[in-house]
Design a protein around this motif. Structure first.
Motif, mmCIF file in Angstrom:
data_model
loop_
_atom_site.group_PDB
_atom_site.id
_atom_site.type_symbol
_atom_site.label_atom_id
_atom_site.label_comp_id
_atom_site.label_asym_id
_atom_site.label_seq_id
_atom_site.Cartn_x
_atom_site.Cartn_y
_atom_site.Cartn_z
ATOM 1 N N PRO A 223 -15.361 -17.137 -8.842
ATOM 2 C CA PRO A 223 -15.449 -15.565 -8.096
ATOM 3 C C PRO A 223 -14.299 -14.890 -9.248
ATOM 4 C CG PRO A 223 -14.339 -17.728 -6.688
ATOM 5 C CD PRO A 223 -15.149 -18.018 -8.259
ATOM 6 N N PHE A 224 -13.982 -16.038 -9.834
ATOM 7 C CA PHE A 224 -13.462 -15.107 -11.214
ATOM 8 C C PHE A 224 -13.599 -15.253 -12.919
ATOM 9 C CE2 PHE A 224 -10.312 -14.242 -14.072
ATOM 10 C CZ PHE A 224 -9.627 -13.065 -14.906
ATOM 11 N N HIS B 134 -6.961 -10.846 -6.648
ATOM 12 C CA HIS B 134 -7.004 -11.949 -5.411
ATOM 13 C C HIS B 134 -8.399 -12.817 -5.647
ATOM 14 C CE1 HIS B 134 -4.970 -10.341 -2.092
ATOM 15 N NE2 HIS B 134 -4.915 -8.906 -2.880
ATOM 16 N N LEU B 135 -9.225 -12.241 -6.923
ATOM 17 C CA LEU B 135 -10.570 -13.005 -7.488
ATOM 18 C C LEU B 135 -9.668 -14.251 -7.626
ATOM 19 C CD1 LEU B 135 -12.354 -10.050 -8.210
ATOM 20 C CD2 LEU B 135 -13.340 -11.465 -6.755
ATOM 21 N N CYS B 136 -9.192 -14.226 -8.405
ATOM 22 C CA CYS B 136 -7.981 -14.844 -8.897
ATOM 23 C C CYS B 136 -7.932 -16.402 -8.096
ATOM 24 C CB CYS B 136 -7.378 -14.456 -10.291
ATOM 25 S SG CYS B 136 -7.054 -16.162 -11.217
ATOM 26 N N MET B 137 -6.997 -15.572 -6.833
ATOM 27 C CA MET B 137 -6.074 -16.814 -6.234
ATOM 28 C C MET B 137 -7.292 -17.123 -5.683
ATOM 29 S SD MET B 137 -2.976 -16.695 -7.505
ATOM 30 C CE MET B 137 -2.982 -17.750 -5.440
ATOM 31 N N ALA C 284 -10.164 -22.200 -3.808
ATOM 32 C CA ALA C 284 -11.342 -22.886 -3.421
ATOM 33 C C ALA C 284 -11.288 -24.313 -4.041
ATOM 34 C CB ALA C 284 -12.232 -22.086 -4.639
ATOM 35 N N GLN C 285 -10.511 -24.379 -5.303
ATOM 36 C CA GLN C 285 -10.367 -25.827 -6.338
ATOM 37 C C GLN C 285 -9.441 -26.673 -5.418
ATOM 38 O OE1 GLN C 285 -8.779 -25.496 -10.255
ATOM 39 N NE2 GLN C 285 -7.188 -27.346 -9.618
ATOM 40 N N GLY C 286 -8.479 -26.030 -4.302
ATOM 41 C CA GLY C 286 -7.413 -26.357 -3.588
ATOM 42 C C GLY C 286 -8.044 -26.742 -2.353
ATOM 43 N N ASP C 287 -8.880 -26.547 -2.101
ATOM 44 C CA ASP C 287 -9.909 -26.960 -1.083
ATOM 45 C C ASP C 287 -11.103 -27.935 -1.661
ATOM 46 O OD1 ASP C 287 -9.176 -24.713 0.521
ATOM 47 O OD2 ASP C 287 -11.113 -24.034 0.360
ATOM 48 N N LEU C 288 -11.412 -27.578 -2.747
ATOM 49 C CA LEU C 288 -11.747 -29.433 -2.992
ATOM 50 C C LEU C 288 -10.963 -30.207 -3.370
ATOM 51 C CD1 LEU C 288 -13.933 -27.852 -6.052
ATOM 52 C CD2 LEU C 288 -14.835 -28.796 -3.752
ATOM 53 N N GLU C 289 -9.453 -30.608 -3.705
ATOM 54 C CA GLU C 289 -9.077 -31.384 -4.218
ATOM 55 C C GLU C 289 -8.683 -32.380 -2.323
ATOM 56 O OE1 GLU C 289 -6.696 -29.142 -7.925
ATOM 57 O OE2 GLU C 289 -6.450 -28.361 -5.420
ATOM 58 N N LYS C 290 -8.209 -31.433 -1.615
ATOM 59 C CA LYS C 290 -8.073 -31.206 0.053
ATOM 60 C C LYS C 290 -8.985 -31.936 -0.388
ATOM 61 C CE LYS C 290 -5.427 -27.406 1.401
ATOM 62 N NZ LYS C 290 -4.696 -26.151 2.390
ATOM 63 N N LEU D 205 0.003 -26.676 -6.707
ATOM 64 C CA LEU D 205 0.711 -25.894 -6.026
ATOM 65 C C LEU D 205 0.289 -24.127 -5.849
ATOM 66 C CD1 LEU D 205 4.564 -27.055 -7.451
ATOM 67 C CD2 LEU D 205 3.462 -27.680 -5.540
ATOM 68 N N LEU D 206 -0.325 -24.041 -6.552
ATOM 69 C CA LEU D 206 -0.747 -22.372 -6.560
ATOM 70 C C LEU D 206 -2.521 -21.992 -5.800
ATOM 71 C CD1 LEU D 206 -0.143 -20.661 -10.357
ATOM 72 C CD2 LEU D 206 1.264 -20.211 -7.658
ATOM 73 N N ASN D 207 -2.505 -23.906 -5.523
ATOM 74 C CA ASN D 207 -4.343 -23.674 -4.943
ATOM 75 C C ASN D 207 -4.305 -23.758 -3.661
ATOM 76 O OD1 ASN D 207 -5.047 -24.067 -7.412
ATOM 77 N ND2 ASN D 207 -5.412 -26.394 -7.718
#
Length: 871
Positions: free
Chosen positions: A572-573, A751-754, A759-765, A773-775
């Motif tokens: 995305p970014f 918004h693209l960066c977030m 998306a990385q947070g979803d992989l971590e979950k 924290l930012l994911n």
């Protein structure tokens, strides 16, 4: 004293704000008034003012005309100097010499007869009768003498100006390399000597003022003789009125006898009578001679009427008017005044020389030795300082006069700056690299700080244990496979290999935006992005483009960009659009900051190439994720900036192929240098190096603030280490420049960066490892997160960039606007707020914006002041 001090600085501030002191007219007037020719003229005028009145008195010149002309010219010269320096010299206005010159100039009016000076064509009249009229005459005499003493004192105060030209104030034994010691020596000697001289004036001139009320302390015989003659004349008048001839003859004989005694009484003196008349005094004090009644003109006197009427004293007592010649006493008085002035001047010189010698032995010589060491050490730190001073003060010694203004002397300002720089450097050296956690920070602020530090402090999200998660990260094929991939072939079909169609593919709008902050490629096709990257390198406004066209094969450069684009993933970014955007931003920063002054063409090209490949192969996850999952990149690079090391590796893998070897025509040593530049630039895009970079930038500015503020960075950036720091900061600043772009672009990029973070947070979950924290898309407040990111991460970076390069002040303007807009977005969101949260955020935004606005105003002032040196 306080009132004068306040008035002095208020007046200076007014003139400084309006720019008058720095105008060409003011500088011309100041140089003329402080030049040698005018200084010698004022010295000559000063001697004329001191001695001319007494010389005319000694010579008994009978009129005022010649003296009035001469003193009027002197008065005009003094007034011109006083007004000119008051209006053009900041150190003179309301200073010590200002008041001395004011007193000396105003005192001239007491010597010019058509102003308040004495008229030498008028004799001095006195009335011997007792009563009010006599008292009034004494008051007039006392006032006249007071005015004369005041005029003398006023003229002598201007003698202080001469001290600047005396040998003991023009010492030649200074160490010329210790310029500050020389200034201190001159000013200290000047100040103390002038104070001693002023004290001498007070002792010699002011003390006699206390004798004014006992005046006249001289021979009263003239008055006594006049009264004696008047008594006899009264008897003669009474006899005449009664018609008594015997009494008349007796009285007349007595008067003649007394007149002879009067003549004999003064015959041995230097002054005496030259005429006595018999007459009558009217009610208004006018004396009318009656020679037909009693003629006294036949008498032969020892003295003659003086040529200078002011040397005559006429004493009237009823029916007698006596005329006395006081030429000799007046000449002695004038000669005494001349001697007094000479004595005062000699006393000034003697005591000034004595004071100078004592000061030199006790203080100045040790001070010079100390400051010589200080300057030698400071020269190693502030290499550019002497060059700046030499350029700003080409007149050197001719413009060295100081008017007791140590707090505004440039050498003392330099010393203050040295101490300030040392304090700032010490502060930077002892400051922690990372922002501290504070009680009033919200959760989003803490997230940003942890992200900056590359740490993970949140609790584990999910129940699984983290292990090797390489399968979660998309992988790329080998370079050899990528060169002939269907994707690269599709690009080949759209773009010719030799790049001849590159410029024609760019629209006029896009070409117009290449040099501006409105450049955006998010919605453009890949071919347009490659064409833009190629155009910036080869045909942009930078001075390096001609070097590129000469030393870099265009076909290989074009192939490099095509292959490079194919190695960027569709994140995305962190994609190829972001790479070209960073390249364009670095290019724009280079134009604004004038890097051609200190960057070589090879350096500029290296930084731009590093910008194109700084995120090549980015996997869409950050370093912490790779380390947590034990990814092969983290293992390969020992957990040290695995992504950035991978970007460098892939970039040089691409240029190692024959088709894309853009450095094939560069000599080996030159290639090694350029390779090191690019590696260092890319490795410093790691956010964990952000704090160290900010500190290094701050240190560079504090040591060389004068050069950067005056927009002459080439005087400070003199080593490869400095060049590398600037290259690193330009690339890193461009890489995180999204928050300081125009609001529409800043919001879109944020918004693209977030989205990529989430998306990385979803992989971590999915993997069951702690979510950074930012994911976490369920917890992160986007607007509040952006505010924290801008405050703790972007603000320090923008601050130091503007410090180093004032033309980048536009970044500060976008910063304040965008952070206020994010606060507005946060406030408009339909979410419950804690009590007082909106007010707290408003206060926080006001403080952040206030600091940035002050910085922007200072930078704009530097740009305006040094417009002639614009980049």
């Amino acid at each position: 004293g306080v009132a004068v001090y306040v008035m002095r600085h208020l007046a200076r501030d007014v003139f400084m704000r309006c720019g008058w002191y720095e105008s060409s007219l003011a500088i011309t007037i100041r140089k003329f008034l402080r030049g040698r020719c005018f200084s010698m003229l004022t010295v000559l005028a000063l001697f004329v003012a001191l001695f001319m009145s007494e010389i005319f008195s000694v010579a008994q010149v009978p009129d005022n005309d010649a003296l009035n002309v001469i003193l009027t010219i002197v008065f005009a010269i003094f007034a011109l100097e006083f007004a000119g320096l008051s209006l053009t010299d900041t150190s003179y206005l309301l200073g010590f010499f200002f008041w001395m010159d004011l007193l000396g100039t105003c005192s001239m009016i007491f010597d010019i007869s058509f102003m308040l000076g004495p008229d030498v064509t008028e004799p001095v009249f006195m009335n011997s009768d007792t009563g009010s009229s006599s008292s009034q005459n004494l008051v007039v005499v006392r006032a006249t003498r007071a005015a004369k003493i005041g005029a003398r004192a006023g003229r002598i105060t201007r003698v202080l100006k001469i001290l600047r030209f005396l040998p003991f104030l023009l010492r030649s034994d200074h160490d010329e390399s210790v310029r500050m010691a020389k200034v201190i020596s001159n000013q200290l000697t000047n100040a103390l000597s002038t104070r001693v001289a002023f004290l001498t004036i007070c002792i010699v001139i002011v003390m006699p003022l206390f004798t004014l009320f006992t005046y006249p302390e001289e021979d009263d015989s003239m008055l006594a003789w006049t009264q004696l003659l008047a008594l006899t004349a009264g008897k003669y008048f009474a006899a005449t009125s009664s018609g008594n001839a015997t009494a008349m003859q007796s009285s007349r004989s007595l008067i003649i006898s007394e007149l002879e005694e009067l003549r004999q009484f003064y015959s041995a003196g230097t002054y005496g009578p030259y005429k006595v008349q018999y007459g009558e005094t009217s009610a208004d004090g006018t004396f009318t001679p009656l020679e037909q009644n009693l003629s006294l003109s036949s008498l032969v006197w020892s003295f003659d009427a003086p040529q200078r009427q002011s040397s005559a004293r006429i004493i009237t007592s009823e029916r007698i008017q006596a005329y006395f010649d006081l030429s000799a006493p007046r000449q002695r008085e004038a000669a005494s005044s001349l001697g007094l002035v000479c004595f005062v001047m000699l006393a000034m010189v003697f005591f000034g020389l004595l004071m100078s010698s004592s000061i030199s032995v006790i203080a100045l010589q040790p001070l010079e030795r100390m400051l010589s060491v200080v300057r030698e050490r400071c020269t190693q730190i502030f290499r550019y300082t002497e060059n700046l001073r030499d350029e700003q003060d080409p007149e050197g010694e001719e413009d060295s006069e100081e008017y007791d203004d140590m707090e505004h002397n440039s050498e003392f300002v330099l010393l203050e700056k040295v101490v300030g720089k040392l304090a700032a450097i010490a502060s930077l050296s002892t400051t922690k690299q990372e922002p501290e956690l504070k009680e009033n920070m919200n959760e989003n602020d803490i997230m940003v700080l942890n992200w900056m530090q590359g740490t993970q402090v949140s609790r584990q999200s999910g129940s699984g244990q983290g292990g090797r998660m390489s399968s979660l990260v998309p992988k790329r094929s080998a370079l050899e496979q990528a060169v002939g991939s269907p994707r690269a072939e599709r690009i080949d079909e759209a773009l010719e290999a030799d790049g001849t169609r590159v410029s024609s593919m760019l629209t006029e709008e896009l070409l117009g935006d290449l040099d501006s902050e409105n450049f955006v490629l998010l919605d453009c096709p890949k071919e347009m992005r490659i064409a833009s990257a190629h155009y910036i390198l080869t045909a942009g406004s930078g001075g390096w483009s001609s070097w590129v066209r000469t030393n870099i094969p265009e076909a290989k450069l074009f192939t490099y960009l095509k292959i490079l684009e194919s190695f960027y993933l569709q994140n995305p970014f962190h994609n190829f659009a972001h790479a070209v955007d960073v390249e364009q931003t670095v290019y724009r920063y280079m134009l604004l900051t004038g890097t051609n002054r200190f960057f070589s063409d090879q350096m500029a090209f290296s930084v731009l190439i590093a910008a194109t490949g700084h995120d090549v192969g980015h996997t869409g996850v950050n370093n912490q994720f790779l380390i947590e999952t034990g990814h092969e990149l983290a293992l390969r690079y020992n957990d040290r900036s695995p992504l950035e090391n991978m970007h460098c590796s892939k970039l040089f893998q691409i240029v190692s192929t024959t088709e894309a070897n853009i450095f094939s025509q560069i000599e080996r040593d030159g290639y090694k240098e350029m390779r090191q530049i690019m590696i260092d630039c890319i490795l410093h895009t790691d956010v964990t190096k952000h704090a160290d970079m900010i500190k290094d930038m701050g240190m560079l500015y504090q040591i060389n603030s004068e050069a950067f503020d005056s927009m002459t960075p080439e005087l400070a950036i003199t080593s490869q280490k400095h060049n590398q720091l600037i290259g690193n900061s330009l690339l890193h600043g461009a890489d995180v420049s999204n928050p300081v772009k125009p609001w529409e672009l800043a919001q879109r990029y944020a918004h693209l960066c977030m989205d990529e973070f989430f998306a990385q947070g979803d992989l971590e979950k999915e993997a069951g490892i702690p979510v950074q924290l930012l994911n976490d898309r369920n917890k992160v407040d986007r607007p509040n997160g952006q505010i924290g990111f801008m405050e703790f991460f972007i603000a320090p970076m923008v601050t130091e960039m503007i410090h180093l390069f004032p033309p980048l002040h536009g970044l500060g303007g976008h910063f304040t606007h965008n952070i206020a807009m994010w606060a507005q977005v946060w406030e408009n969101e339909d979410q419950p707020r804690a009590e007082g949260a909106v007010a707290k955020l408003a206060t926080r935004i006001k403080r952040i914006c206030g600091n940035m606005e002050v910085l922007v105003m200072e930078a704009e002032s530097h740009v305006h002041k040094y417009a002639s040196q614009s980049y």
